[in-house]
Design a protein around this motif. Structure first.
Motif, PDB file in Angstrom:
ATOM      1  N   GLU A 103      11.715  25.547  61.640  1.00 39.32           N
ATOM      2  CA  GLU A 103      10.609  25.980  62.201  1.00 39.32           C
ATOM      3  C   GLU A 103      11.536  26.609  62.971  1.00 39.32           C
ATOM      4  OE1 GLU A 103      10.032  23.109  61.625  1.00 39.32           O
ATOM      5  OE2 GLU A 103       8.892  22.808  60.035  1.00 39.32           O
ATOM      6  N   GLN A 104      12.340  26.315  64.267  1.00 36.56           N
ATOM      7  CA  GLN A 104      12.790  27.611  65.221  1.00 36.56           C
ATOM      8  C   GLN A 104      14.314  27.852  64.326  1.00 36.56           C
ATOM      9  OE1 GLN A 104      13.659  23.951  67.280  1.00 36.56           O
ATOM     10  NE2 GLN A 104      13.295  24.593  69.224  1.00 36.56           N
ATOM     11  N   ILE A 105      14.706  27.404  63.198  1.00 36.90           N
ATOM     12  CA  ILE A 105      15.410  28.186  62.248  1.00 36.90           C
ATOM     13  C   ILE A 105      14.529  29.450  61.864  1.00 36.90           C
ATOM     14  CG2 ILE A 105      17.030  28.237  60.398  1.00 36.90           C
ATOM     15  CD1 ILE A 105      17.588  25.616  61.434  1.00 36.90           C
ATOM     16  N   THR A 106      14.276  29.462  61.342  1.00 35.45           N
ATOM     17  CA  THR A 106      13.725  30.361  59.977  1.00 35.45           C
ATOM     18  C   THR A 106      12.745  31.255  61.421  1.00 35.45           C
ATOM     19  OG1 THR A 106      11.446  28.631  59.733  1.00 35.45           O
ATOM     20  CG2 THR A 106      13.206  29.173  58.221  1.00 35.45           C
ATOM     21  N   TYR A 107      12.427  31.161  62.370  1.00 30.56           N
ATOM     22  CA  TYR A 107      11.382  32.018  63.346  1.00 30.56           C
ATOM     23  C   TYR A 107      12.734  32.285  64.369  1.00 30.56           C
ATOM     24  CZ  TYR A 107      10.164  33.566  68.286  1.00 30.56           C
ATOM     25  OH  TYR A 107       9.718  34.782  68.908  1.00 30.56           O
ATOM     26  N   ARG A 108      13.997  31.898  64.904  1.00 29.51           N
ATOM     27  CA  ARG A 108      15.076  32.855  64.954  1.00 29.51           C
ATOM     28  C   ARG A 108      15.846  34.133  63.768  1.00 29.51           C
ATOM     29  NH1 ARG A 108      15.373  34.638  68.878  1.00 29.51           N
ATOM     30  NH2 ARG A 108      15.049  33.127  70.551  1.00 29.51           N
ATOM     31  N   LEU A 109      16.087  33.224  62.480  1.00 28.67           N
ATOM     32  CA  LEU A 109      16.890  33.977  62.163  1.00 28.67           C
ATOM     33  C   LEU A 109      16.558  34.315  60.661  1.00 28.67           C
ATOM     34  CD1 LEU A 109      19.591  32.104  61.889  1.00 28.67           C
ATOM     35  CD2 LEU A 109      19.660  34.284  62.918  1.00 28.67           C
ATOM     36  N   GLY A 110      14.935  34.676  60.510  1.00 26.86           N
ATOM     37  CA  GLY A 110      13.705  35.054  59.509  1.00 26.86           C
ATOM     38  C   GLY A 110      13.885  33.914  58.134  1.00 26.86           C
ATOM     39  N   THR A 111      15.252  33.866  57.868  1.00 27.28           N
ATOM     40  CA  THR A 111      15.067  32.778  56.404  1.00 27.28           C
ATOM     41  C   THR A 111      15.797  32.100  56.375  1.00 27.28           C
ATOM     42  OG1 THR A 111      16.391  34.209  55.145  1.00 27.28           O
ATOM     43  CG2 THR A 111      13.754  34.997  55.143  1.00 27.28           C
ATOM     44  N   TRP A 112      15.674  31.509  55.606  1.00 28.58           N
ATOM     45  CA  TRP A 112      16.748  29.465  55.175  1.00 28.58           C
ATOM     46  C   TRP A 112      17.989  30.434  54.734  1.00 28.58           C
ATOM     47  CZ3 TRP A 112      18.111  25.239  57.206  1.00 28.58           C
ATOM     48  CH2 TRP A 112      18.984  24.532  56.183  1.00 28.58           C
ATOM     49  N   SER A 113      18.228  31.090  53.521  1.00 29.36           N
ATOM     50  CA  SER A 113      19.502  31.615  53.320  1.00 29.36           C
ATOM     51  C   SER A 113      20.103  33.084  54.160  1.00 29.36           C
ATOM     52  CB  SER A 113      18.599  32.954  51.988  1.00 29.36           C
ATOM     53  OG  SER A 113      17.994  32.757  51.145  1.00 29.36           O
ATOM     54  N   ALA A 114      19.313  33.440  55.152  1.00 28.79           N
ATOM     55  CA  ALA A 114      19.574  34.044  56.327  1.00 28.79           C
ATOM     56  C   ALA A 114      20.632  33.546  57.205  1.00 28.79           C
ATOM     57  CB  ALA A 114      19.049  35.117  57.196  1.00 28.79           C
ATOM     58  N   ALA A 115      20.469  32.015  57.378  1.00 31.41           N
ATOM     59  CA  ALA A 115      20.491  31.439  58.266  1.00 31.41           C
ATOM     60  C   ALA A 115      22.043  30.681  57.285  1.00 31.41           C
ATOM     61  CB  ALA A 115      19.599  29.759  58.632  1.00 31.41           C
ATOM     62  N   VAL A 116      22.017  30.093  56.226  1.00 28.25           N
ATOM     63  CA  VAL A 116      23.237  29.694  56.304  1.00 28.25           C
ATOM     64  C   VAL A 116      24.201  30.482  56.061  1.00 28.25           C
ATOM     65  CG1 VAL A 116      23.553  29.574  53.289  1.00 28.25           C
ATOM     66  CG2 VAL A 116      21.543  28.459  54.218  1.00 28.25           C
ATOM     67  N   HIS A 117      23.830  32.192  55.804  1.00 32.29           N
ATOM     68  CA  HIS A 117      24.906  33.151  55.526  1.00 32.29           C
ATOM     69  C   HIS A 117      25.632  33.042  56.871  1.00 32.29           C
ATOM     70  CE1 HIS A 117      24.892  35.064  51.753  1.00 32.29           C
ATOM     71  NE2 HIS A 117      23.516  35.054  51.727  1.00 32.29           N
ATOM     72  N   LYS A 118      24.531  32.991  58.021  1.00 26.58           N
ATOM     73  CA  LYS A 118      24.810  33.136  59.610  1.00 26.58           C
ATOM     74  C   LYS A 118      25.928  31.619  59.793  1.00 26.58           C
ATOM     75  CE  LYS A 118      23.314  37.024  61.779  1.00 26.58           C
ATOM     76  NZ  LYS A 118      23.336  37.352  62.456  1.00 26.58           N
ATOM     77  N   ALA A 119      26.300  30.915  59.181  1.00 27.09           N
ATOM     78  CA  ALA A 119      26.720  29.839  59.059  1.00 27.09           C
ATOM     79  C   ALA A 119      28.171  30.126  57.679  1.00 27.09           C
ATOM     80  CB  ALA A 119      25.549  28.386  58.245  1.00 27.09           C
ATOM     81  N   GLY A 120      28.312  30.653  57.206  1.00 29.09           N
ATOM     82  CA  GLY A 120      29.240  31.192  56.507  1.00 29.09           C
ATOM     83  C   GLY A 120      29.413  30.341  55.353  1.00 29.09           C
ATOM     84  N   LEU A 121      28.815  30.453  55.166  1.00 30.25           N
ATOM     85  CA  LEU A 121      28.295  29.645  53.639  1.00 30.25           C
ATOM     86  C   LEU A 121      27.137  29.960  52.770  1.00 30.25           C
ATOM     87  CD1 LEU A 121      27.093  25.643  54.907  1.00 30.25           C
ATOM     88  CD2 LEU A 121      29.042  26.735  54.476  1.00 30.25           C
ATOM     89  N   GLU A 122      27.223  29.939  50.886  1.00 25.05           N
ATOM     90  CA  GLU A 122      26.639  30.138  49.843  1.00 25.05           C
ATOM     91  C   GLU A 122      25.344  30.085  49.677  1.00 25.05           C
ATOM     92  OE1 GLU A 122      27.575  33.074  48.303  1.00 25.05           O
ATOM     93  OE2 GLU A 122      28.632  33.215  49.878  1.00 25.05           O
ATOM     94  N   PRO A 123      24.354  30.431  50.119  1.00 24.16           N
ATOM     95  CA  PRO A 123      22.774  29.682  49.729  1.00 24.16           C
ATOM     96  C   PRO A 123      23.063  29.207  48.195  1.00 24.16           C
ATOM     97  CG  PRO A 123      22.535  32.779  49.908  1.00 24.16           C
ATOM     98  CD  PRO A 123      24.348  32.107  50.060  1.00 24.16           C
ATOM     99  N   ASN A 124      22.147  28.155  48.225  1.00 17.91           N
ATOM    100  CA  ASN A 124      22.351  27.376  46.646  1.00 17.91           C
ATOM    101  C   ASN A 124      21.863  29.069  45.930  1.00 17.91           C
ATOM    102  OD1 ASN A 124      23.072  24.691  47.556  1.00 17.91           O
ATOM    103  ND2 ASN A 124      21.434  24.833  48.656  1.00 17.91           N
ATOM    104  N   PRO A 125      21.388  28.536  44.222  1.00 13.02           N
ATOM    105  CA  PRO A 125      20.632  29.202  43.520  1.00 13.02           C
ATOM    106  C   PRO A 125      20.029  29.244  43.551  1.00 13.02           C
ATOM    107  CG  PRO A 125      22.541  27.365  42.586  1.00 13.02           C
ATOM    108  CD  PRO A 125      22.463  27.587  43.838  1.00 13.02           C
ATOM    109  N   SER A 126      18.819  29.852  43.181  1.00 11.13           N
ATOM    110  CA  SER A 126      17.468  30.230  42.794  1.00 11.13           C
ATOM    111  C   SER A 126      16.663  29.006  41.773  1.00 11.13           C
ATOM    112  CB  SER A 126      17.235  31.184  42.509  1.00 11.13           C
ATOM    113  OG  SER A 126      15.161  31.089  42.273  1.00 11.13           O
ATOM    114  N   GLN A 127      16.176  28.207  42.722  1.00  8.79           N
ATOM    115  CA  GLN A 127      15.666  27.241  41.552  1.00  8.79           C
ATOM    116  C   GLN A 127      14.634  27.538  40.251  1.00  8.79           C
ATOM    117  OE1 GLN A 127      16.367  23.508  41.922  1.00  8.79           O
ATOM    118  NE2 GLN A 127      17.541  24.864  43.998  1.00  8.79           N
ATOM    119  N   HIS A 128      14.410  29.458  39.932  1.00 10.14           N
ATOM    120  CA  HIS A 128      13.751  30.036  39.053  1.00 10.14           C
ATOM    121  C   HIS A 128      14.611  29.680  37.532  1.00 10.14           C
ATOM    122  CE1 HIS A 128      10.754  30.937  42.007  1.00 10.14           C
ATOM    123  NE2 HIS A 128      11.283  31.400  42.364  1.00 10.14           N
ATOM    124  N   PRO A 129      14.149  29.557  36.564  1.00 13.42           N
ATOM    125  CA  PRO A 129      15.041  29.620  35.615  1.00 13.42           C
ATOM    126  C   PRO A 129      15.497  30.791  35.792  1.00 13.42           C
ATOM    127  CG  PRO A 129      12.173  29.790  34.904  1.00 13.42           C
ATOM    128  CD  PRO A 129      12.581  29.586  36.498  1.00 13.42           C
TER     129      PRO A 129
END
Length: 99
Positions: free
Chosen positions: A47-73
């Motif tokens: 919750e703190q992460i998404t409050y500070r950075l907006g989305t989980w993907s944004a946080a992952v990008h800030k950490a220098g990682l690639e987000p996981n692919p979407s779970q949608h087909p």
């Protein structure tokens, strides 16, 4: 009271370190669920992460990682109007057609 820019930077650094630590343990970019499960008590909550950075993907990008692919087909490729017209006027494969 508004936070000082250095406090905000410290929070973002803590987020990056926590995500990287968990990614290192898992050998891949963590999902939100994996982060919740693996985080230490002194690390920022999801919750703190998404409050500070907006989305989980944004946080992952800030950490220098690639987000996981979407779970949608995957989406099917778009059909052009010409392909649709060709299919519409195509003759059946001899099924139920009498000479």
């Amino acid at each position: 009271m508004k936070k000082h820019q250095f406090d905000i930077q410290d929070e973002q650094d803590a987020i990056r370190l926590a995500i990287r630590r968990i990614a290192s343990c898992l050998g891949k970019t963590p999902t939100q669920k994996e982060y919740k499960t693996e985080r230490k008590e002194n690390e920022p909550s999801l919750e703190q992460i998404t409050y500070r950075l907006g989305t989980w993907s944004a946080a992952v990008h800030k950490a220098g990682l690639e987000p996981n692919p979407s779970q949608h087909p995957p989406r099917q490729p778009e059909i052009t109007k010409q392909q649709l017209a060709d299919e519409f006027i195509r003759e059946p494969c001899g099924i139920g057609v009498s000479p």
